[in-house]
Structure formats: C-alpha cells, structure tokens
Design a protein around this motif. Sequence first.
Motif, PDB file in Angstrom:
ATOM      1  N   THR A 106      25.731  -1.175  14.008  1.00 57.80           N
ATOM      2  CA  THR A 106      25.184  -1.330  15.360  1.00 57.80           C
ATOM      3  C   THR A 106      25.435  -0.051  16.140  1.00 57.80           C
ATOM      4  OG1 THR A 106      25.589  -3.681  15.259  1.00 57.80           O
ATOM      5  CG2 THR A 106      25.180  -2.752  17.437  1.00 57.80           C
ATOM      6  N   SER A 107      24.339   0.552  16.580  1.00 57.56           N
ATOM      7  CA  SER A 107      24.438   1.864  17.218  1.00 57.56           C
ATOM      8  C   SER A 107      24.884   1.720  18.667  1.00 57.56           C
ATOM      9  CB  SER A 107      23.091   2.582  17.158  1.00 57.56           C
ATOM     10  OG  SER A 107      22.243   2.081  18.176  1.00 57.56           O
ATOM     11  N   VAL A 108      25.229   2.860  19.237  1.00 53.75           N
ATOM     12  CA  VAL A 108      25.685   2.891  20.621  1.00 53.75           C
ATOM     13  C   VAL A 108      24.546   2.511  21.579  1.00 53.75           C
ATOM     14  CG1 VAL A 108      25.166   5.337  21.022  1.00 53.75           C
ATOM     15  CG2 VAL A 108      27.111   4.264  22.209  1.00 53.75           C
ATOM     16  N   ALA A 109      23.305   2.579  21.073  1.00 59.44           N
ATOM     17  CA  ALA A 109      22.159   2.151  21.882  1.00 59.44           C
ATOM     18  C   ALA A 109      21.839   0.682  21.655  1.00 59.44           C
ATOM     19  CB  ALA A 109      20.950   3.018  21.565  1.00 59.44           C
ATOM     20  N   GLY A 110      22.617   0.040  20.811  1.00 61.38           N
ATOM     21  CA  GLY A 110      22.466  -1.394  20.639  1.00 61.38           C
ATOM     22  C   GLY A 110      21.535  -1.824  19.513  1.00 61.38           C
ATOM     23  N   MET A 111      21.091  -0.878  18.704  1.00 62.27           N
ATOM     24  CA  MET A 111      20.212  -1.215  17.579  1.00 62.27           C
ATOM     25  C   MET A 111      21.043  -1.447  16.321  1.00 62.27           C
ATOM     26  SD  MET A 111      16.901  -1.295  17.796  1.00 62.27           S
ATOM     27  CE  MET A 111      15.832  -1.212  19.230  1.00 62.27           C
ATOM     28  N   THR A 112      20.572  -2.358  15.490  1.00 56.84           N
ATOM     29  CA  THR A 112      21.256  -2.561  14.216  1.00 56.84           C
ATOM     30  C   THR A 112      20.476  -1.860  13.109  1.00 56.84           C
ATOM     31  OG1 THR A 112      22.036  -4.688  15.000  1.00 56.84           O
ATOM     32  CG2 THR A 112      22.167  -4.277  12.631  1.00 56.84           C
ATOM     33  N   TYR A 113      21.085  -0.830  12.564  1.00 57.84           N
ATOM     34  CA  TYR A 113      20.457  -0.096  11.460  1.00 57.84           C
ATOM     35  C   TYR A 113      20.665  -0.914  10.194  1.00 57.84           C
ATOM     36  CZ  TYR A 113      20.515   4.081  14.504  1.00 57.84           C
ATOM     37  OH  TYR A 113      20.335   4.987  15.535  1.00 57.84           O
ATOM     38  N   ASP A 114      19.568  -1.203   9.497  1.00 60.17           N
ATOM     39  CA  ASP A 114      19.667  -2.117   8.363  1.00 60.17           C
ATOM     40  C   ASP A 114      20.367  -1.506   7.156  1.00 60.17           C
ATOM     41  OD1 ASP A 114      17.454  -0.436   8.148  1.00 60.17           O
ATOM     42  OD2 ASP A 114      16.169  -1.924   7.204  1.00 60.17           O
ATOM     43  N   SER A 115      19.978  -0.308   6.797  1.00 64.35           N
ATOM     44  CA  SER A 115      20.561   0.291   5.596  1.00 64.35           C
ATOM     45  C   SER A 115      20.322   1.780   5.606  1.00 64.35           C
ATOM     46  CB  SER A 115      19.917  -0.315   4.339  1.00 64.35           C
ATOM     47  OG  SER A 115      18.528  -0.014   4.316  1.00 64.35           O
ATOM     48  N   GLY A 116      21.028   2.490   4.747  1.00 62.44           N
ATOM     49  CA  GLY A 116      20.826   3.930   4.654  1.00 62.44           C
ATOM     50  C   GLY A 116      21.932   4.577   3.851  1.00 62.44           C
ATOM     51  N   ASN A 117      21.654   5.782   3.421  1.00 64.20           N
ATOM     52  CA  ASN A 117      22.660   6.555   2.709  1.00 64.20           C
ATOM     53  C   ASN A 117      22.390   8.034   2.980  1.00 64.20           C
ATOM     54  OD1 ASN A 117      24.344   7.873   0.874  1.00 64.20           O
ATOM     55  ND2 ASN A 117      24.163   6.208  -0.626  1.00 64.20           N
ATOM     56  N   ASP A 166      12.782  -9.988  12.084  1.00 61.60           N
ATOM     57  CA  ASP A 166      13.921 -10.187  12.979  1.00 61.60           C
ATOM     58  C   ASP A 166      14.346  -8.873  13.615  1.00 61.60           C
ATOM     59  OD1 ASP A 166      14.085 -12.876  12.461  1.00 61.60           O
ATOM     60  OD2 ASP A 166      15.334 -12.563  10.681  1.00 61.60           O
ATOM     61  N   ASP A 167      14.030  -7.790  12.918  1.00 59.01           N
ATOM     62  CA  ASP A 167      14.509  -6.510  13.420  1.00 59.01           C
ATOM     63  C   ASP A 167      13.637  -5.378  12.880  1.00 59.01           C
ATOM     64  OD1 ASP A 167      16.112  -4.739  14.797  1.00 59.01           O
ATOM     65  OD2 ASP A 167      17.966  -5.712  14.160  1.00 59.01           O
ATOM     66  N   PHE A 168      13.867  -4.195  13.410  1.00 61.55           N
ATOM     67  CA  PHE A 168      13.186  -3.004  12.928  1.00 61.55           C
ATOM     68  C   PHE A 168      13.772  -2.606  11.570  1.00 61.55           C
ATOM     69  CE2 PHE A 168      13.087  -2.805  17.544  1.00 61.55           C
ATOM     70  CZ  PHE A 168      11.808  -2.374  17.830  1.00 61.55           C
ATOM     71  N   SER A 169      13.140  -1.642  10.925  1.00 67.03           N
ATOM     72  CA  SER A 169      13.812  -1.019   9.784  1.00 67.03           C
ATOM     73  C   SER A 169      14.007   0.459  10.113  1.00 67.03           C
ATOM     74  CB  SER A 169      13.024  -1.231   8.495  1.00 67.03           C
ATOM     75  OG  SER A 169      11.896  -0.394   8.467  1.00 67.03           O
ATOM     76  N   PHE A 170      14.983   1.044   9.481  1.00 70.07           N
ATOM     77  CA  PHE A 170      15.419   2.384   9.871  1.00 70.07           C
ATOM     78  C   PHE A 170      15.392   3.354   8.694  1.00 70.07           C
ATOM     79  CE2 PHE A 170      16.782  -0.395  13.157  1.00 70.07           C
ATOM     80  CZ  PHE A 170      16.759   0.352  14.330  1.00 70.07           C
ATOM     81  N   PRO A 171      14.222   3.918   8.423  1.00 69.84           N
ATOM     82  CA  PRO A 171      14.163   4.946   7.393  1.00 69.84           C
ATOM     83  C   PRO A 171      14.943   6.183   7.868  1.00 69.84           C
ATOM     84  CG  PRO A 171      11.998   4.620   8.412  1.00 69.84           C
ATOM     85  CD  PRO A 171      12.952   3.734   9.122  1.00 69.84           C
ATOM     86  N   SER A 230      15.359  -1.833   2.604  1.00 70.58           N
ATOM     87  CA  SER A 230      15.458  -2.460   3.922  1.00 70.58           C
ATOM     88  C   SER A 230      15.888  -3.898   3.744  1.00 70.58           C
ATOM     89  CB  SER A 230      14.106  -2.420   4.625  1.00 70.58           C
ATOM     90  OG  SER A 230      14.164  -3.231   5.788  1.00 70.58           O
ATOM     91  N   THR A 231      16.616  -4.401   4.741  1.00 71.34           N
ATOM     92  CA  THR A 231      17.019  -5.799   4.681  1.00 71.34           C
ATOM     93  C   THR A 231      16.236  -6.646   5.668  1.00 71.34           C
ATOM     94  OG1 THR A 231      18.758  -5.304   6.272  1.00 71.34           O
ATOM     95  CG2 THR A 231      19.370  -5.235   3.958  1.00 71.34           C
ATOM     96  N   THR A 232      15.217  -6.039   6.312  1.00 72.53           N
ATOM     97  CA  THR A 232      14.468  -6.806   7.306  1.00 72.53           C
ATOM     98  C   THR A 232      13.126  -7.312   6.774  1.00 72.53           C
ATOM     99  OG1 THR A 232      13.571  -4.786   8.295  1.00 72.53           O
ATOM    100  CG2 THR A 232      15.566  -5.679   9.269  1.00 72.53           C
ATOM    101  N   ASN A 233      12.812  -7.030   5.500  1.00 69.72           N
ATOM    102  CA  ASN A 233      11.660  -7.653   4.860  1.00 69.72           C
ATOM    103  C   ASN A 233      11.963  -7.802   3.381  1.00 69.72           C
ATOM    104  OD1 ASN A 233      10.337  -5.270   3.293  1.00 69.72           O
ATOM    105  ND2 ASN A 233      10.639  -4.447   5.350  1.00 69.72           N
ATOM    106  N   THR A 234      11.301  -8.745   2.720  1.00 71.95           N
ATOM    107  CA  THR A 234      11.693  -9.057   1.340  1.00 71.95           C
ATOM    108  C   THR A 234      11.277  -7.971   0.359  1.00 71.95           C
ATOM    109  OG1 THR A 234       9.652 -10.254   0.862  1.00 71.95           O
ATOM    110  CG2 THR A 234      11.488 -11.545   1.759  1.00 71.95           C
ATOM    111  N   LEU A 235      10.297  -7.156   0.726  1.00 70.96           N
ATOM    112  CA  LEU A 235       9.891  -6.067  -0.165  1.00 70.96           C
ATOM    113  C   LEU A 235      10.923  -4.936  -0.150  1.00 70.96           C
ATOM    114  CD1 LEU A 235       6.105  -5.874   0.787  1.00 70.96           C
ATOM    115  CD2 LEU A 235       7.003  -6.612  -1.429  1.00 70.96           C
TER     116      LEU A 235
END
Lengths: 822, 156
Positions: free
Chosen positions: A417-428, A638-643, A736-741
Amino acid sequence: MTAVDERPAEIGNRRLRKEDQRLITGRTKWTDNITLPGMVHLAMVRSPFAHATITSIDTEEAKSAANVVAVYTAADFPDGIGACANAWPITPDQVTPDHLPLVGERVACAGEIVAVVVARSAAAARDAAELVDVEYDELPAVFDALEAMKDEILAHPDKGTNKSAFWKLDSAEAGTGGDVEEALAAARNDGVVIERNYRQQRLIPAFMEPRSTVVDPTGEQITMWSATQIPHILRFLIAATTGIPESKVRVIAPDVGGGFGGKLQTTPEEFITLAVARRLGKPAKYTETRSESLVSAHHGRDQYQKLTLSATKDGVVTGLKVELIANLGAYVAIIGGGVPVLGAWMFNSIYKFPAYQFNCQTVLTNTTWVDAYRGAGRPEATFGIERIMDDLAAELGMDPLELRERNWITHEEFPFTSVAGMTYDSGNYEAATARAKVLFGYDALRAEQKQRRESGDPVQLGIGVSTFTEMCGLAPSRVLGSLSYGAGGWESAAIRMLPTGKVEVITGTSPHGQGHETAWSQIVADRLGVPFEDVEVLHGDTQIAYKGLDTYGSRSLVVGGEAVVRAADKVIEKAKAFAAHLLEANPDDLEFKAGRYEVKGTEAGIGITEVALATFASHNYPEGIEPGIDADATFDPDDFSFPHGTHLCAVEVDTETGQSRIRTYACVDDIGHIINPLIVEGQVHGGLVQGIAQALWEEAVFDENGTLVTGSFVDYTLPTAADTISFLTENTTSPSTTNTLGTKGVGEAGTIASTPAVVNAILDAVRHLGVQDVVMPCTPERVWKAIQGASAAAETTAEAQPHFDADAGNADTGSTGEGNDQ
Amino acid sequence: MTRITVTVDGQKNVDDVEPRTLLVHYLRETLGKVGTVVGCDTSNCGACTVHLDGRSVKSCNVLAVQADGHEVTTIEGIAANGELHPMQQAFHECHALQCGYCTPGMIMQAIDLLNDNPNPSEAEIRAGLEGNLCRCTGYHNIVKAVAQVAGQKGGE
Ligand code: FES
Ligand code: FES
C-alpha cells in the motif's frame, strides 16, 4: 486425454494478427471511405482568433455558391445541438465553462467552429467556407498557465477567474503516511532537500487517421460512424445532451486509425454532423484536414511541475511534495480536469516515501482544450519523479540505479500500500532492473562514459534511467465513483456459440490498432477449446456490442479481456447441463477439457461446438432450462493493476553543436502474463517513440496571438524512421492479482517510461559541465544553450530555484516556445 | 473538365475531371479506390503513396491530369492471383502495422525502396522511409519487415 489431442496453448503464442489481412490489402473500412446515397459534405468555418466576440456572420455569398446545400450558424439551432460534456468534475465547485459545438457569441480559442457549410462535395463545401464572412471583436487572451494563474486576463470573463479547480492529496490527512512539511523541515536541518521546477510541454496526439464522422438519419435509428475510441460513451452523451432517445441512436466506430487518447473526446464536429444530417434528412459526412486536426482535436500534457523532495544524506527518501499547474485550454474536456489528477497516485512511483503531498491547480486559457494523451497523467508524473531521483543521485554522487534500489519496494513487500493509498498488486523491480542492465550493457557503457569524460571528448555519453510503475486498467467503478468520475469502469463481453461451430465474441472495448481481435481470439480459443480461426471478435458498434466503456487507459485487456473470460466460463457452465443430458450422465461426472465434456473414467464425451449445434435444433434438452448456451458477463475489477519496468537509454551529445543521438535503448517491462508477445512488443516500440518524441522533438507552440504555430506536419515534427532506432525489449513476469489472466496493461508503458529516460541521459552527458535542466523538447539549440549558459553561470548557480520564476533556466513560458525544429 | 485515361491496378478508366483534382481524390472519390488514404494536407505523411509507372509518388502531390496516359498501382493492386505481395506478407509476419492507417503508403514506399536498392542497410531503409509517417509502430517492425524482404530477395 492423449498428447495428440492437445492443442498448443494460444495464450503466450506469437500469433500473427487477424486484423492485418484487410489492413495490408486496402480493404479497411475507415469512416471517410463511407459513401451513402444523397450524402452531403461539411466544411467548418473556424475562428482564426483565440478570444473574440462574434459581431456578425454573413452567409449569403456562401449559400449561393455552386453546389452548396445550406450554411448554418448557431442561430439556426435555437435549441442547441448538444454539448461537449465534462465527465469528471474533479471538485464540486470546479469552474466549467459551457462547451457548445457551434459557437454563436464568443470564441474562446482558435479553431472553434462558428459556421458550417454543407455542399454536394467536400471540395465545394471547402470553397464556399471561404465565402462566409465573419466579423469578430478581438478580446484580450491568455495562453500560458502561469499567466492565467494571475487572473489578469480572463479566458472566460464571465467566470471571473481562470482557476478551474484545486485538488489535493495529503498523506497525513488521508492517514496513508506522515506529514510532508515535517519531513522537509527535518531534511533541511539534517539531510538533503531537492527542489525543482519541470515543464511538461504541450503535445498533440496526432493519430494518423484524421477524424471523420458520417451520420445517416434515414431509417428508424440514426446511425453515426465516427473515428472514435469511445462509441458507447459517444452514444450516451449524444442522448444525454441532445435529447434524442438513446435507443434511436446507433454509433459505429469502424476501423479507426489510431487514437492515443486523442479520439476519446465527444467532438463539436460529431454534434454538428449529427445536427446537419437531422436537419436535412440526408446522410452527411465531415472529414477534417490535418491542419484542422492539429488545432481542434484535443492536445495533451502542458503542466508546470514543482517538486520538493527530501532525503537522508545516505539517500533514503523521506518526503515528496508536488505542486502542479495544469493548462486545460479553453474548456474542461471530457476528462481534461482529471488527467493531471491521475498523477496523484503516481508521483510517489515505486519508492517508499513515508510522507507525500500532491497539489494540482487546473487553469483555463484561450488555447485548444487539453485532455488525455497516451499515458494521461502518468507520463507527467513519471517524468517528474524520475527526473528528481536522478537529480538526487547527482547531488549525493550516487549511481542512479543504486539510489532507486535503496528506495524502491522490494518484491517481498507486495501487495504494497503506497503512501498515496494505492495497493500495488505485484512486481519485481529487482528482476526487471537486473535484466535491463544486462541487455543494455550498463557497466560497459558507464566505462565508456568515464573514458570520454576523462579524455574531454566533444561527444559525451549519457545514461538515462527510468524505473517506472503505472496504474492501469480504468477501472474499479467504486473507486471512480469516489472521485466523482461520471461513469463506471466495468467492461462487458458476450459469447455467441453459432450452430456451425464458429464462435462470436462481442466486446465492449473499441480497438483502434491494439489487436483485440487477435488477443481476444487467443483467450477464447484456450478457454473454450476451439480453434483460434473459428473465433470472430465483434466490437465498436453499439447495436452489436450494446454495452461497453470502450478503449483507453490500458484497460481493454485487464478489464475487457477478463469480461471475455467470465462470459466464456458461463458458456461452459450452461453447456454442461446440455452435455450431461445428451450424454445421459450426471453433470457432476463431467469434466471440461480442450473443448470437450467427458464423462470421467469413460470414453464418452461431446464437444462444446456439438452442444452448440444441438441447442440450435433444441430437439432434445433438459427440462427447466432455456434452450441456449450463449452468455454475457460484466467485469468490474476490485483494483487497478500496476505494471512496471526499467528503461535505460544511452545518448551521445555533441557538446559543440548540442545535437543528441540515441545510441542504445533497452527496456524490460513487467506487465504480468502476456497473451501475445508480438503485440506487446509492438505496443512497447510505438510507446517508446511517442515518449522519445516528447523528449526530443514535439511541442505544440502558440504565438503571441494564440495562433498554433505548429499547425501542420511541416512544423509539428513527428519522428520519422530516420530519426529513430531499433530497440532492445524484454519482459519479466509478475502476474497481476486483480484479474484471473494475471495480465497488466501495456499500451501506455513505453510512453510513460521513455521521456525521462531520454532527458536523464542527455543531462547525464552534460551534467558535469554544470547543466541541471534542459526544457523539452531537448532540441540541439536548447542543449547547446544550456551548456553555454552553465559554463557562464557556473559560479552563481543557486541550489534551489524559486518556484516558477520565469527567468529560471528550467522554466519555460510555453506560449512563445522556440519551436521544435530539431 | 479534362478527359483523362488512367490505368489503375490494371483497369483502364476514362473520366472527366476538374483540372485541380488531386490524384488521391480521383482514386478515392471517382474510382472508389479507398485503400489509398489521406493523412495530411502538406505532403508530409506519405499515407497516400502509390506507384505511377512503377515509381512511388505521394498521390496528394500529383494532379489527376498528370496521370493521364499513365499507369497507377495502389495497395489494392499488388497482390496477384490471391497471393500477397512479399512486402504485404512481411508486414504481416513482422507485425509492422497496428492501426494500419499508414500501411498502404508505407508498403508502396517500401516496395519502391527495394526496387531502387535491393540490399539496403538499416540506415538506408530508415532514410528511404523518411517521407512516410507512422504514429503506432515506432518503425522498429516496419524496418524489420523491409529488411526481411530484402534478405529473401538477396537469398534467392
Ligand atoms: S496525404 Fe500526407 S503525404 Fe499525401
Ligand atoms: S500503423 Fe498506425 S500509423 Fe502506422
């Protein structure tokens, strides 16, 4: 199931595009190709003035010209002809001037339409348009956002101010982080504070297909074909602003030649063509010229950014304060006010800022209205943060990648959860950066840079870094609702199982070059176990895809693609009851695999396309069930995805001429699972060049009268093949964890990331000469001047520049830019 | 009105045109050859590129009357007997198009480029396409497609 029966998975396959066949043979259906019996053609009479009262319009001579059918002004439509709506008032008290398609009293920017000439041919209409005599009383006009802030000259005098809205996000107030002022104060005492003013110049989307609209008022429904990204939203807004029942309007986006955000507007030209067709009861067509397009289709970007960043002396960031002034142009366009606000969640980017504040003031000016252009708010934000991170690295004498690594979210910390209040789903970020460094040859290029610097080579090498993330997939409807956005963010899909075994997929997205027909076919082929070739994707026609929210904001795959998956799953479920009945088996004993229902543990089975045929006949089906297996679905994430991605750019700068040349560009983007790598690569390449073009070549320039100087392709210099290079692109995968694909958007990634990578590279090449900023586009002249200026002012360079001081080297007055001759 | 005789994609046409009619408008409006498109009004974009007697021209920059007695080939005329032209095939295989608006002109220009220089370097390909704008692809795959066709020819 034996291996022989297994069809190779379509998802992940480099499928060549289905769309290509018609596009490479000239069988494409562009709006301007449409000709209908009795069709009339329109030419617009546009204001040459940026701000003026219309005192009279004489249409007599034009009316009597050869082959002219009619000439109309606003006076001919006392009840109006609809309105260009603002769908996202960012504050309840936003100042939003009425935006009428056909102006009768006062024009607020050059290019506004004051009359329309209707003739039997486009050429006759254009000729007669010259004969319309319009008298204007010029009014004082304001073009630059900083000038507009003073409220001395008003873009709309009746509004009393140029300030449209102020929007703020504060992490202390929101409870998502600490107090930024405290962080800055602490760092001023014992740490580092970097304060910068950056300029995001105004750009023009410049899609290659000029906008065109055809309206056929014959028949029960009025049909409008338009070169638009948003047929569904257009239909809704036609109904909402003209009073024509929505059920009487059909909008079709046939083949559309690019958009990049530039075609997500409901345009004056669309409303005028509709009004003329209805008035005359005849089909009507309007196609813009390129010059009209450049001045009257919406522009993008145009922000002044002030960033203040605090960090510890060893390079741990402690706070970020952002102050934006965004030029909206003459009207608040459909999402014009919201675009800069999208930056609120993006300036903090991939870094763990404990305190953050975002402030955005939007202002009205007498210029072309500004709205989404590829990236929409996120490129602006990414530019700001990536520039200042490089500036911080330089200040601390750190490698810019090392500085980023010290501050970014590590892969173990997702979801974050970012300081701007967004939840980043995944990343590396670690993985993408490590791979990008190898691809780029980072260490060797750094060594070469050192060597050139030591030998005093007139051609210096710079390495630019941009590690970005973006939020994509507009979007969760509830989130949009909380921001007063006028629509939802869901997407719709339907699947029709045809009796001959073919499958029709209907999508509410509206592609214009993205290859949805191919990608959606791949998804459905895998899901339903049918051949790729047997899937047909239908879109862009409100009578076929009756429901949808169209294509923008890298939303189509992550929202629309997921809707397709859900519809397919419903088909599988519905067909199961039929299959069980036909196989005389219990549905619970059936297994669906590779397009077939099989009775577990037996040889008995039936294909889903056989079930489709059986439901077509419906001679034999279970009691209590409707005889059909077609299904539709609506997906609302439910949420955005964060590439995210790591982009590295090497630029050679000739310090004697200011000329810069990109030598290598490598990027590794993490966009989750990939449906079609071929399409992804294409999206990245195209995005990169648009972002690079902002850094090096493009700028919309108005003169002191508000005339667009860059009003044709002679002056608005799009990059050519000869200006650009081939790129090194790869991907890492954090699903991404915000869609099944597990997919994330890719349409905007290249554009978002590349601009700061290029500018950082140029600065990296000349920073040791004392250069701290070059205003975009970084033309040879500007680079050269920056080098000269730096050496002259070497002794007196202040640490921090005052906010928006017009004399500061890094502030640009914008309205009288130097042009963008390369 | 001026009477002109123009062979377009193998079809001989006899028409009366206004002297000011541009070739691209004659193709699109009179003949319905809408495969060739218009992208600008300053002869900068190349979307309208066709071949006039086998050489590429921007058809917005040529008058219809100048084509009188000549042969015009458009994007609609280069596939033969149901077989795509190798350049069309390469554009497809290399994903050298997205929206496809620049594609007709780009393909016609690319064919001309290789007619002139069958073995171009990457820089020569890029220079040869300089008059054709594409907003979607970033040119990367277009250059690749042209190189692929050149390579095939070279290998024959
Ligand atoms: S239409 Fe642009 S060059 Fe001909
Ligand atoms: S493919 Fe869209 S302009 Fe080239």
